[in-house]
Design an enzyme around this catalytic site. Structure first.
Site, short mmCIF file in Angstrom:
data_model
loop_
_atom_site.label_atom_id
_atom_site.label_comp_id
_atom_site.label_asym_id
_atom_site.label_seq_id
_atom_site.Cartn_x
_atom_site.Cartn_y
_atom_site.Cartn_z
N ASP A 1 0.85 -1.20 0.00
CA ASP A 1 0.00 0.00 0.00
C ASP A 1 0.88 1.24 0.00
O ASP A 1 1.68 1.43 0.91
CB ASP A 1 -0.89 -0.04 1.24
CG ASP A 1 -1.71 1.23 1.40
OD1 ASP A 1 -1.91 1.93 0.39
OD2 ASP A 1 -2.16 1.51 2.54
N ASN B 1 -0.28 4.52 -0.17
CA ASN B 1 -0.87 5.78 0.32
C ASN B 1 -1.61 5.67 1.65
O ASN B 1 -2.39 6.55 2.01
CB ASN B 1 -1.80 6.37 -0.75
CG ASN B 1 -2.97 5.45 -1.05
OD1 ASN B 1 -3.01 4.31 -0.57
ND2 ASN B 1 -3.92 5.93 -1.84
N ASP C 1 -4.10 3.87 2.74
CA ASP C 1 -5.54 3.60 2.89
C ASP C 1 -5.81 2.14 3.24
O ASP C 1 -6.95 1.71 3.29
CB ASP C 1 -6.32 4.02 1.63
CG ASP C 1 -5.96 3.20 0.41
OD1 ASP C 1 -5.04 2.34 0.50
OD2 ASP C 1 -6.59 3.40 -0.65
N ASP D 1 -1.76 -1.22 -3.88
CA ASP D 1 -2.05 -0.48 -5.11
C ASP D 1 -0.91 -0.57 -6.11
O ASP D 1 0.16 -1.13 -5.81
CB ASP D 1 -2.37 0.98 -4.77
CG ASP D 1 -1.36 1.55 -3.78
OD1 ASP D 1 -0.15 1.44 -4.05
OD2 ASP D 1 -1.78 2.07 -2.71
N ASP E 1 -5.24 -10.50 -15.23
CA ASP E 1 -6.29 -11.51 -15.10
C ASP E 1 -7.36 -11.18 -16.13
O ASP E 1 -7.73 -10.02 -16.28
CB ASP E 1 -6.90 -11.43 -13.69
CG ASP E 1 -7.01 -12.78 -13.03
OD1 ASP E 1 -7.74 -13.62 -13.58
OD2 ASP E 1 -6.38 -12.98 -11.98
N ASP F 1 -9.36 -16.54 -16.18
CA ASP F 1 -10.15 -16.95 -15.02
C ASP F 1 -11.35 -17.83 -15.38
O ASP F 1 -12.09 -17.52 -16.32
CB ASP F 1 -10.68 -15.66 -14.36
CG ASP F 1 -11.44 -15.91 -13.09
OD1 ASP F 1 -10.79 -16.24 -12.09
OD2 ASP F 1 -12.68 -15.78 -13.10
N GLU G 1 -7.06 -21.02 -16.19
CA GLU G 1 -7.53 -21.69 -14.96
C GLU G 1 -8.51 -22.76 -15.44
O GLU G 1 -9.69 -22.49 -15.64
CB GLU G 1 -8.22 -20.70 -14.02
CG GLU G 1 -8.56 -21.36 -12.69
CD GLU G 1 -9.58 -20.60 -11.84
OE1 GLU G 1 -9.59 -20.81 -10.63
OE2 GLU G 1 -10.37 -19.83 -12.39
N HIS H 1 -4.21 -17.32 -4.85
CA HIS H 1 -5.13 -16.52 -4.03
C HIS H 1 -6.42 -17.26 -3.68
O HIS H 1 -7.25 -16.71 -2.96
CB HIS H 1 -5.45 -15.22 -4.77
CG HIS H 1 -6.26 -15.49 -6.00
ND1 HIS H 1 -5.73 -16.16 -7.09
CD2 HIS H 1 -7.55 -15.24 -6.30
CE1 HIS H 1 -6.68 -16.29 -8.01
NE2 HIS H 1 -7.78 -15.75 -7.55
N ASP H 2 -6.60 -18.45 -4.21
CA ASP H 2 -7.79 -19.25 -3.89
C ASP H 2 -7.47 -20.41 -2.96
O ASP H 2 -8.33 -21.27 -2.72
CB ASP H 2 -8.40 -19.83 -5.17
CG ASP H 2 -9.00 -18.78 -6.07
OD1 ASP H 2 -9.47 -17.75 -5.56
OD2 ASP H 2 -9.01 -19.00 -7.31
#
Ligand code: GLC
Ligand code: CA
Length: 558
Positions: free
Chosen positions: A21, A23, A25, A29, A98, A201, A258, A330-331
């Protein structure tokens, strides 16, 4: 097999929301990624796959796209994206995005227009049917994230639409040529921008078995997984071939699908020299004891199961094409927590698991944090979980009679959020990921496991990954490690995982997938061999024997 520009590369998956990150938040990013390109270059990465950063309500973390031509403001701007492409190019790195085109977001203008006028042209972009309250639905299918695949069309109580995933992810109607043309136009627009290709995907879902009908129930809810309908659908190849012709093939783009459940005889059509995709992920190990997206009942994976799956997946690929190899994404839960028995997870076993998958034929993908040995998180309450799949899994576990504590424990082992916790950069607050409040809690172990402490430590997991990549790139071993034939050896030795790679040289990869030390007689020809890489200084060869500590790993040259 024709040689391709990407065969010898190493790829890395970034999950932007959790990478860096810039910034404060709490959300990773593009600027954060740009700032870490040198870190990735130092590791040896050539290809970067970015999980979605397009405009999205983030109901499924960006896999629900509301505008394919823009960057979500939370991730940055199109200028940031252009800068990322330019900075990557400077470093001789390639960016892959993706491609999520089985569905879009319900906030995409196509869907909004379909809701305004379901009988107009945009109504045909989706699967919309008439349906009156109380009437039977067109099918009894259950979506991947739970509940029916049918949802009332907003503003039209007498109509329903189909969604294989979340209700905020309406499926696009690929039977409609206009839809396909719009998608190809978008793909080419990105490739023209300088993108190297795509990770594609959920792509097998684009072909439905029509007309919709019921399938035998597979749970007490009287529903049937949407997978059963997808398996029943014929002709996905025609769409995939058309897409490749209209887009990827014109650019020599790198694409990785995938893809689940391809028959052996269909493999060449998928990833052969003129296949629909360059490559596809090997999910065989990931499907052991589980179904797509985990499931709370999944039993721990045993070393013997892992061995059987990894050899089966790769041997059937021989001379057909190039798989893409992962231990996590990520899954998935973190590979080291999933494949190494509880209590045995340490730097040695992490390196062993790394060595086993990394030197298999195919393209190695590293998921962010894997290179520093990030582990599953301990979720203390279901409120710490963000992922829609896990929340549904938890509900199913409770319905099946588990207590809250049991259900939490069960879903935690397989939750997708294990891989989505913020990257552990250093031992400062929030692991150096953000100066704000991270969108998902940081793993508490960040003081011990973080990049800063490993980069300059030559015994670290990071250093091991770096050595593996360098070896695969080296003039001496590249041909063998990239193109060499795979030959499993000593397959029937319990919890031993060993194979040869035979190219212009011959290498033996040997892993003791067990906590007990053992001595193994090497195959003939290895009598006076050299250990090129190992995960422990205690490993040595004498009299044709190699002694491996628990989870010992060695790459040996004949
Ligand atoms: C793929 C993605 C997953 C997403 C799903 C729906 O499986 O990897 O994260 O939830 O597709 O797009
Ligand atoms: Ca941010």
């Amino acid at each position: 097999m024709q040689k391709k520009w990407w065969h010898s590369k190493t790829a890395y998956q970034i999950y932007p929301k959790s990478f860096m990150d810039s910034n404060g938040d709490g959300i990773g990013d593009l600027k954060g990624i740009i700032g870490k390109l040198d870190y990735l270059k130092n590791l040896g990465i050539d290809i970067i796959w970015l999980s979605p950063i397009y405009c999205s309500p983030l109901a499924d973390q960006g896999y629900d796209i509301s505008d394919y031509y823009n960057i979500d403001p939370r991730f940055g701007t199109m200028e940031d994206m252009d800068l990322l492409l330019a900075e990557a190019k400077k470093r001789d790195m390639h960016i892959v995005m993706d491609l999520v085109v089985n569905h879009c977001s319900d906030e995409h203008e196509w869907f909004k227009k379909a809701c305004e006028d379901p009988d107009g042209p945009y109504g045909k972009y989706f699967y919309i049917y008439d349906h009156k309250d109380g009437e039977k639905l067109p099918s009894n299918l259950r979506s991947y994230f739970g509940g029916s695949v049918w949802e009332p069309l907003p503003g039209h109580p007498d109509k329903i639409y189909f969604h294989a995933f979340h209700k905020k992810q309406p499926d696009l109607n690929w039977e409609n040529e206009e839809v396909r043309k719009e998608i190809y136009k978008m793909i080419n627009w990105w490739l023209d921008k300088g993108l190297a290709g795509f990770r594609i995907d959920a792509i097998i879902n684009i072909k439905k078995a029509l007309p919709f009908k019921d399938y035998p129930a597979d749970r007490d809810d009287n529903m049937s997984s949407v997978v059963n309908m997808i398996k029943d659908a014929k002709g996905v190849g025609e769409f995939l071939n058309e897409m490749a012709d209209e887009t990827f093939r014109k650019y020599d783009a790198f694409t990785v699908g995938e893809v689940f459940d391809v028959n052996e005889e269909d493999l060449p059509r998928f990833i052969g020299d003129t296949g629909y995709f360059s490559s596809m992920f090997d999910f065989e190990e990931h499907l052991i004891n589980a179904s797509f997206m985990g499931g709370y009942m999944a039993k721990p994976v045993t070393p013997e199961q892992y061995k059987e799956a990894i050899f089966r997946a790769h041997l059937r690929m021989e001379n057909k094409g190039f798989l893409s190899n992962i231990i996590e994404n990520h899954d998935e839960p973190r590979g080291v927590s999933h494949y190494i028995p509880e209590g045995d997870v340490n730097d040695v076993s992490k390196k062993m698991l790394a060595g086993v998958y990394f030197f298999m034929p195919g393209l190695p993908f590293i998921y962010q944090g894997q290179e520093i040995g990030m582990e599953n998180k301990v979720f203390e309450s279901i409120d710490e979980v963000d992922d829609i799949a896990t929340i549904d899994d938890y509900k199913v576990a409770l319905e099946a009679g588990l207590s809250e504590a049991e259900a939490l424990k069960a879903v935690s082992r397989v939750s997708r959020d294990n891989a989505r916790t913020p990257f552990q950069w250093d031992d400062t607050a929030n692991a150096g990921f953000t100066t704000g409040k991270p969108w998902l809690g940081v793993n508490k172990n960040y003081k011990n496991i973080n990049a800063a402490s490993q980069i300059n430590d030559e015994n670290s997991v990071f250093a091991f990954y770096k050595k593996m990549i360098a070896l695969r790139n080296s003039e001496e071993y590249s041909e063998t490690l990239v193109y060499g034939k795979l030959e499993p050896v000593m397959e029937d030795v319990h919890n031993l995982l060993a194979y040869k790679r035979i190219g212009d040289k011959e290498l033996l990869i040997i892993a003791n997938y067990d906590k007990a030390e053992r001595t193994v007689t090497l195959p003939s020809g290895y009598e006076s061999s050299n250990i090129v890489l190992s995960n422990s200084s205690t490993i040595n060869i004498s009299d044709n024997n190699i002694t491996l500590p628990g989870y010992g790993f060695a790459l040996v040259r004949k």
